[in-house]
Design a protein around this motif. Sequence first.
Motif, PDB file in Angstrom:
ATOM      1  N   ARG A 157       0.826  -1.218   0.000  1.00 24.72           N
ATOM      2  CA  ARG A 157       0.000   0.000   0.000  1.00 24.72           C
ATOM      3  C   ARG A 157       0.853   1.258   0.000  1.00 24.72           C
ATOM      4  O   ARG A 157       0.592   2.205  -0.740  1.00 24.72           O
ATOM      5  CB  ARG A 157      -0.907   0.035   1.209  1.00 24.72           C
ATOM      6  CG  ARG A 157      -2.148  -0.753   1.058  1.00 24.72           C
ATOM      7  CD  ARG A 157      -3.059  -0.450   2.201  1.00 24.72           C
ATOM      8  NE  ARG A 157      -4.223  -1.320   2.156  1.00 24.72           N
ATOM      9  CZ  ARG A 157      -5.079  -1.440   3.122  1.00 24.72           C
ATOM     10  NH1 ARG A 157      -4.905  -0.747   4.229  1.00 24.72           N
ATOM     11  NH2 ARG A 157      -6.102  -2.229   3.004  1.00 24.72           N
ATOM     12  N   THR A 158       1.859   1.269   0.843  1.00 30.03           N
ATOM     13  CA  THR A 158       2.750   2.426   0.897  1.00 30.03           C
ATOM     14  C   THR A 158       3.486   2.579  -0.427  1.00 30.03           C
ATOM     15  O   THR A 158       3.661   3.695  -0.922  1.00 30.03           O
ATOM     16  CB  THR A 158       3.751   2.283   2.061  1.00 30.03           C
ATOM     17  OG1 THR A 158       3.015   2.139   3.276  1.00 30.03           O
ATOM     18  CG2 THR A 158       4.651   3.498   2.165  1.00 30.03           C
TER      19      THR A 158
ATOM     20  N   TRP B  14       2.410   1.653  -3.380  1.00 28.58           N
ATOM     21  CA  TRP B  14       1.451   2.155  -4.366  1.00 28.58           C
ATOM     22  C   TRP B  14       1.254   3.662  -4.197  1.00 28.58           C
ATOM     23  O   TRP B  14       1.248   4.412  -5.162  1.00 28.58           O
ATOM     24  CB  TRP B  14       0.119   1.421  -4.223  1.00 28.58           C
ATOM     25  CG  TRP B  14      -0.919   1.898  -5.182  1.00 28.58           C
ATOM     26  CD1 TRP B  14      -2.009   2.640  -4.889  1.00 28.58           C
ATOM     27  CD2 TRP B  14      -0.933   1.701  -6.596  1.00 28.58           C
ATOM     28  NE1 TRP B  14      -2.714   2.904  -6.037  1.00 28.58           N
ATOM     29  CE2 TRP B  14      -2.088   2.347  -7.085  1.00 28.58           C
ATOM     30  CE3 TRP B  14      -0.098   1.043  -7.484  1.00 28.58           C
ATOM     31  CZ2 TRP B  14      -2.409   2.341  -8.434  1.00 28.58           C
ATOM     32  CZ3 TRP B  14      -0.433   1.049  -8.836  1.00 28.58           C
ATOM     33  CH2 TRP B  14      -1.571   1.685  -9.291  1.00 28.58           C
ATOM     34  N   ARG B  15       1.131   4.108  -2.958  1.00 30.08           N
ATOM     35  CA  ARG B  15       0.988   5.552  -2.709  1.00 30.08           C
ATOM     36  C   ARG B  15       2.240   6.312  -3.153  1.00 30.08           C
ATOM     37  O   ARG B  15       2.157   7.422  -3.660  1.00 30.08           O
ATOM     38  CB  ARG B  15       0.710   5.818  -1.241  1.00 30.08           C
ATOM     39  CG  ARG B  15      -0.691   5.407  -0.827  1.00 30.08           C
ATOM     40  CD  ARG B  15      -0.942   5.780   0.611  1.00 30.08           C
ATOM     41  NE  ARG B  15      -0.737   7.202   0.811  1.00 30.08           N
ATOM     42  CZ  ARG B  15      -1.702   8.081   1.020  1.00 30.08           C
ATOM     43  NH1 ARG B  15      -2.939   7.684   1.081  1.00 30.08           N
ATOM     44  NH2 ARG B  15      -1.428   9.355   1.202  1.00 30.08           N
TER      45      ARG B  15
ATOM     46  N   LEU C  61       2.072   6.824  -6.811  1.00 30.47           N
ATOM     47  CA  LEU C  61       1.135   7.907  -7.117  1.00 30.47           C
ATOM     48  C   LEU C  61       1.751   9.276  -6.824  1.00 30.47           C
ATOM     49  O   LEU C  61       1.543  10.221  -7.590  1.00 30.47           O
ATOM     50  CB  LEU C  61      -0.156   7.726  -6.317  1.00 30.47           C
ATOM     51  CG  LEU C  61      -1.009   6.518  -6.694  1.00 30.47           C
ATOM     52  CD1 LEU C  61      -2.203   6.409  -5.748  1.00 30.47           C
ATOM     53  CD2 LEU C  61      -1.461   6.597  -8.132  1.00 30.47           C
ATOM     54  N   LEU C  62       2.493   9.384  -5.732  1.00 30.86           N
ATOM     55  CA  LEU C  62       3.170  10.651  -5.422  1.00 30.86           C
ATOM     56  C   LEU C  62       4.204  11.001  -6.496  1.00 30.86           C
ATOM     57  O   LEU C  62       4.337  12.167  -6.868  1.00 30.86           O
ATOM     58  CB  LEU C  62       3.851  10.571  -4.062  1.00 30.86           C
ATOM     59  CG  LEU C  62       2.936  10.626  -2.843  1.00 30.86           C
ATOM     60  CD1 LEU C  62       3.728  10.324  -1.573  1.00 30.86           C
ATOM     61  CD2 LEU C  62       2.273  11.981  -2.745  1.00 30.86           C
TER      62      LEU C  62
ATOM     63  N   ARG D 157       2.261  12.223  -9.490  1.00 21.87           N
ATOM     64  CA  ARG D 157       1.709  13.556  -9.232  1.00 21.87           C
ATOM     65  C   ARG D 157       2.785  14.629  -9.299  1.00 21.87           C
ATOM     66  O   ARG D 157       2.563  15.721  -9.820  1.00 21.87           O
ATOM     67  CB  ARG D 157       1.030  13.576  -7.864  1.00 21.87           C
ATOM     68  CG  ARG D 157       0.258  14.847  -7.626  1.00 21.87           C
ATOM     69  CD  ARG D 157      -0.472  14.842  -6.314  1.00 21.87           C
ATOM     70  NE  ARG D 157      -1.339  13.672  -6.203  1.00 21.87           N
ATOM     71  CZ  ARG D 157      -1.552  13.015  -5.072  1.00 21.87           C
ATOM     72  NH1 ARG D 157      -0.965  13.401  -3.967  1.00 21.87           N
ATOM     73  NH2 ARG D 157      -2.348  11.981  -5.049  1.00 21.87           N
TER      74      ARG D 157
ATOM     75  N   TRP E 124       8.465   7.070  -1.149  1.00 30.06           N
ATOM     76  CA  TRP E 124       8.055   6.009  -0.229  1.00 30.06           C
ATOM     77  C   TRP E 124       8.100   6.500   1.210  1.00 30.06           C
ATOM     78  O   TRP E 124       7.176   6.269   1.990  1.00 30.06           O
ATOM     79  CB  TRP E 124       8.957   4.783  -0.397  1.00 30.06           C
ATOM     80  CG  TRP E 124       8.409   3.572   0.267  1.00 30.06           C
ATOM     81  CD1 TRP E 124       7.592   2.639  -0.279  1.00 30.06           C
ATOM     82  CD2 TRP E 124       8.638   3.164   1.627  1.00 30.06           C
ATOM     83  NE1 TRP E 124       7.295   1.683   0.655  1.00 30.06           N
ATOM     84  CE2 TRP E 124       7.921   1.978   1.829  1.00 30.06           C
ATOM     85  CE3 TRP E 124       9.375   3.695   2.673  1.00 30.06           C
ATOM     86  CZ2 TRP E 124       7.927   1.308   3.039  1.00 30.06           C
ATOM     87  CZ3 TRP E 124       9.372   3.032   3.891  1.00 30.06           C
ATOM     88  CH2 TRP E 124       8.660   1.851   4.053  1.00 30.06           C
TER      89      TRP E 124
ATOM     90  N   ALA F 180       5.195   8.879   1.738  1.00 31.00           N
ATOM     91  CA  ALA F 180       3.944   8.134   1.850  1.00 31.00           C
ATOM     92  C   ALA F 180       3.863   7.413   3.190  1.00 31.00           C
ATOM     93  O   ALA F 180       2.795   7.345   3.811  1.00 31.00           O
ATOM     94  CB  ALA F 180       3.822   7.139   0.700  1.00 31.00           C
ATOM     95  N   ARG F 181       4.967   6.875   3.652  1.00 28.43           N
ATOM     96  CA  ARG F 181       4.994   6.156   4.931  1.00 28.43           C
ATOM     97  C   ARG F 181       4.663   7.083   6.089  1.00 28.43           C
ATOM     98  O   ARG F 181       3.865   6.740   6.969  1.00 28.43           O
ATOM     99  CB  ARG F 181       6.375   5.527   5.135  1.00 28.43           C
ATOM    100  CG  ARG F 181       6.503   4.708   6.376  1.00 28.43           C
ATOM    101  CD  ARG F 181       5.709   3.443   6.272  1.00 28.43           C
ATOM    102  NE  ARG F 181       5.851   2.657   7.473  1.00 28.43           N
ATOM    103  CZ  ARG F 181       5.360   1.460   7.611  1.00 28.43           C
ATOM    104  NH1 ARG F 181       4.704   0.901   6.616  1.00 28.43           N
ATOM    105  NH2 ARG F 181       5.519   0.796   8.716  1.00 28.43           N
TER     106      ARG F 181
ATOM    107  N   GLN G 214       3.027   9.912   5.902  1.00 27.21           N
ATOM    108  CA  GLN G 214       1.643  10.368   5.773  1.00 27.21           C
ATOM    109  C   GLN G 214       0.678   9.310   6.307  1.00 27.21           C
ATOM    110  O   GLN G 214      -0.313   9.629   6.949  1.00 27.21           O
ATOM    111  CB  GLN G 214       1.303  10.656   4.313  1.00 27.21           C
ATOM    112  CG  GLN G 214       1.879  11.928   3.792  1.00 27.21           C
ATOM    113  CD  GLN G 214       1.604  12.131   2.315  1.00 27.21           C
ATOM    114  OE1 GLN G 214       1.097  11.233   1.622  1.00 27.21           O
ATOM    115  NE2 GLN G 214       1.959  13.290   1.815  1.00 27.21           N
ATOM    116  N   ARG G 215       0.974   8.055   6.012  1.00 26.94           N
ATOM    117  CA  ARG G 215       0.109   6.960   6.427  1.00 26.94           C
ATOM    118  C   ARG G 215       0.299   6.569   7.875  1.00 26.94           C
ATOM    119  O   ARG G 215      -0.635   6.174   8.553  1.00 26.94           O
ATOM    120  CB  ARG G 215       0.407   5.742   5.547  1.00 26.94           C
ATOM    121  CG  ARG G 215      -0.833   5.082   5.088  1.00 26.94           C
ATOM    122  CD  ARG G 215      -0.594   4.018   4.072  1.00 26.94           C
ATOM    123  NE  ARG G 215      -1.550   2.984   4.438  1.00 26.94           N
ATOM    124  CZ  ARG G 215      -1.231   1.792   4.841  1.00 26.94           C
ATOM    125  NH1 ARG G 215       0.009   1.421   4.888  1.00 26.94           N
ATOM    126  NH2 ARG G 215      -2.148   0.943   5.172  1.00 26.94           N
TER     127      ARG G 215
END
Length: 67
Positions: A16-17, A19-20, A23-24, A27, A44, A47-48, A50-51
């Motif tokens: 999941r991280t 994949w995010r 996406l980052l 973007r 990564w 994203a980590r 943030q999550r």
Amino acid sequence: MSAWHTTVWRLLLSPRTSWRALLLMRRARAHASPPQRLSFDAAWRQARVQRRPGDSHYLLHGHGDPV
């Protein structure tokens, strides 16, 4: 450990991280003016944190980007 091995481990252990992070990266390339390149490693970690904000202490103790 090489960057390639780190990437593979991150993809396998935290999909999941990862994949995010992808996406980052997309973007950053598409929506920034001028387009910016964001490495998978930096994306990564972003994203980590943030999550899972509790993991941010690793960045404060030298496990993040050198300044």
